[in-house]
Design a protein around this motif. Structure first.
Motif, short mmCIF file in Angstrom:
data_model
loop_
_atom_site.label_atom_id
_atom_site.label_comp_id
_atom_site.label_asym_id
_atom_site.label_seq_id
_atom_site.Cartn_x
_atom_site.Cartn_y
_atom_site.Cartn_z
N PHE A 131 75.13 38.17 54.54
CA PHE A 131 76.15 37.14 54.76
C PHE A 131 77.54 37.72 54.52
O PHE A 131 78.48 37.47 55.29
CB PHE A 131 75.90 35.94 53.84
N GLN A 132 77.68 38.53 53.48
CA GLN A 132 78.98 39.13 53.19
C GLN A 132 79.37 40.17 54.23
O GLN A 132 80.55 40.30 54.56
CB GLN A 132 78.96 39.72 51.78
N GLU A 133 78.39 40.85 54.79
CA GLU A 133 78.68 41.80 55.87
C GLU A 133 79.15 41.06 57.12
O GLU A 133 80.06 41.52 57.83
CB GLU A 133 77.42 42.62 56.20
N LEU A 134 78.55 39.90 57.38
CA LEU A 134 78.99 39.07 58.50
C LEU A 134 80.44 38.63 58.30
O LEU A 134 81.26 38.71 59.22
CB LEU A 134 78.08 37.84 58.64
N ALA A 135 80.76 38.19 57.08
CA ALA A 135 82.14 37.78 56.78
C ALA A 135 83.11 38.94 56.98
O ALA A 135 84.21 38.76 57.53
CB ALA A 135 82.21 37.26 55.34
N LYS A 136 82.70 40.12 56.54
CA LYS A 136 83.55 41.30 56.71
C LYS A 136 83.77 41.62 58.18
O LYS A 136 84.91 41.88 58.62
CB LYS A 136 82.92 42.50 56.00
N ASN A 137 82.69 41.61 58.96
CA ASN A 137 82.80 41.94 60.39
C ASN A 137 83.70 40.95 61.13
O ASN A 137 84.51 41.35 61.98
CB ASN A 137 81.41 41.95 61.03
N ILE A 138 83.56 39.67 60.80
CA ILE A 138 84.39 38.67 61.47
C ILE A 138 85.86 38.81 61.03
O ILE A 138 86.77 38.69 61.86
CB ILE A 138 83.86 37.25 61.19
N SER A 139 86.08 39.11 59.77
CA SER A 139 87.45 39.30 59.27
C SER A 139 88.09 40.51 59.93
O SER A 139 89.28 40.47 60.31
CB SER A 139 87.45 39.46 57.75
N MET A 140 87.33 41.60 60.08
CA MET A 140 87.84 42.79 60.77
C MET A 140 88.19 42.45 62.22
O MET A 140 89.21 42.89 62.75
CB MET A 140 86.80 43.90 60.75
N HIS A 141 87.34 41.64 62.84
CA HIS A 141 87.59 41.22 64.22
C HIS A 141 88.88 40.40 64.31
O HIS A 141 89.69 40.62 65.22
CB HIS A 141 86.41 40.40 64.74
N ILE A 142 89.07 39.49 63.38
CA ILE A 142 90.29 38.66 63.37
C ILE A 142 91.53 39.55 63.22
O ILE A 142 92.53 39.36 63.91
CB ILE A 142 90.23 37.61 62.24
N ALA A 143 91.45 40.52 62.32
CA ALA A 143 92.57 41.43 62.11
C ALA A 143 92.92 42.17 63.40
O ALA A 143 94.10 42.33 63.74
CB ALA A 143 92.23 42.43 61.00
N ALA A 144 91.89 42.60 64.15
CA ALA A 144 92.12 43.39 65.36
C ALA A 144 92.48 42.55 66.57
O ALA A 144 93.31 42.95 67.39
CB ALA A 144 90.87 44.22 65.67
N SER A 145 91.86 41.36 66.70
CA SER A 145 91.98 40.59 67.94
C SER A 145 92.96 39.42 67.88
O SER A 145 93.29 38.83 68.91
CB SER A 145 90.60 40.06 68.36
N ASN A 146 93.37 39.04 66.68
CA ASN A 146 94.39 38.00 66.50
C ASN A 146 94.10 36.69 67.25
O ASN A 146 94.91 36.22 68.06
CB ASN A 146 95.77 38.53 66.91
N PRO A 147 92.93 36.07 67.01
CA PRO A 147 92.68 34.75 67.62
C PRO A 147 93.63 33.71 67.01
O PRO A 147 94.16 33.91 65.91
CB PRO A 147 91.22 34.46 67.23
N LEU A 148 93.81 32.60 67.73
CA LEU A 148 94.71 31.55 67.25
C LEU A 148 93.97 30.36 66.66
O LEU A 148 94.49 29.65 65.80
CB LEU A 148 95.61 31.08 68.39
N TYR A 149 92.75 30.12 67.15
CA TYR A 149 91.95 28.97 66.71
C TYR A 149 90.50 29.39 66.54
O TYR A 149 90.07 30.39 67.12
CB TYR A 149 92.02 27.83 67.74
N VAL A 150 89.74 28.63 65.75
CA VAL A 150 88.31 28.92 65.58
C VAL A 150 87.56 28.61 66.87
O VAL A 150 86.78 29.42 67.37
CB VAL A 150 87.70 28.13 64.40
N LYS A 151 87.79 27.42 67.44
CA LYS A 151 87.07 27.00 68.65
C LYS A 151 87.99 26.18 69.54
O LYS A 151 89.04 25.69 69.11
CB LYS A 151 85.82 26.19 68.28
N ARG A 152 87.59 26.01 70.79
CA ARG A 152 88.47 25.37 71.78
C ARG A 152 88.80 23.92 71.44
O ARG A 152 89.84 23.41 71.83
CB ARG A 152 87.85 25.46 73.18
N GLU A 153 87.90 23.25 70.72
CA GLU A 153 88.15 21.85 70.36
C GLU A 153 89.35 21.70 69.43
O GLU A 153 89.88 20.61 69.26
CB GLU A 153 86.91 21.24 69.70
#
Length: 201
Positions: A94-116
């Motif tokens: 679970f913590q590795e998943l959190a790390k991977n998603i956080s790394m992705h956010i740092a690199a890809s700069n999304p604005l929202y979690v989901k379209r809704e």
């Protein structure tokens, strides 16, 4: 007897490594697909997605706030990721998943979690921009509306975290890597919110 020999421990092990599913599930699916590993993976994913969607209805109130610092302290991410139990929240997976998603956010700069979560006025503004772009194109209005819909779908993939291609494996999006962990860990997992900081912004 030949079929029974072809679905041996090594073949089951291969399917388990590819899908993360349990021994019995892998053995059953391999039997169902006559030992065809490629078909077994495809069937396992179809069945797995259905199970993941069922789990998505369960409440996820535990989890953690994960912090990640990138690029020599120039980019930081705080992510709230939820699961159903504190036990799963403490697992390395679970913590590795959190790390991977956080790394992705740092690199890809999304604005929202989901379209809704996108404000209706922002979507309206994007559509207006697309319409302006199509003014000089000689196409029926119905065709133009389809083009606008296609552009809007691409926009969602650009700005919505769950729809972005995963930086470590662009063949998957963030939503699908979460679904894989839902199957592996046996609990619903949900992304609630994140904040991305960048020095100088």
């Amino acid at each position: 007897m030949e079929k029974a020999r072809s679905i041996g421990a090594e073949l089951v092990k291969s399917l388990r490594s590819l899908t993360g599913a349990g021994f019995v599930d892998c053995k059953n699916v391999l039997t169902e697909t006559d030992g065809d590993l490629e078909k077994a993976v495809e069937l396992m994913r179809k069945k797995g997605l259905a199970r993941a969607q069922k789990k998505a209805n369960r409440e996820a109130r535990e989890g953690l706030i994960y912090s990640y610092i990138h690029a020599g302290g120039r980019i930081g991410v705080l992510l709230e990721i939820n699961c159903e139990t504190d036990f799963v929240a403490r697992t390395s997976e679970f913590q590795e998943l959190a790390k991977n998603i956080s790394m992705h956010i740092a690199a890809s700069n999304p604005l929202y979690v989901k379209r809704e979560m996108l404000p209706p006025e922002l979507i309206a503004k994007e559509k207006e921009i697309y319409r302006e772009q199509l003014i000089s194109i000689d196409k029926p209005q119905a065709v133009k509306e389809k083009i606008i819909s296609g552009k809007l779908e691409k926009y969602y993939k650009d700005v919505c975290l769950l729809e972005q291609p995963f930086i470590k494996d662009p063949s998957k999006n963030i939503s699908s890597i979460i679904e894989e962990e839902v199957l592996r860990l046996g609990e619903n997992i949900a992304l609630k919110r994140f904040v991305r900081y960048q020095l100088g912004e």
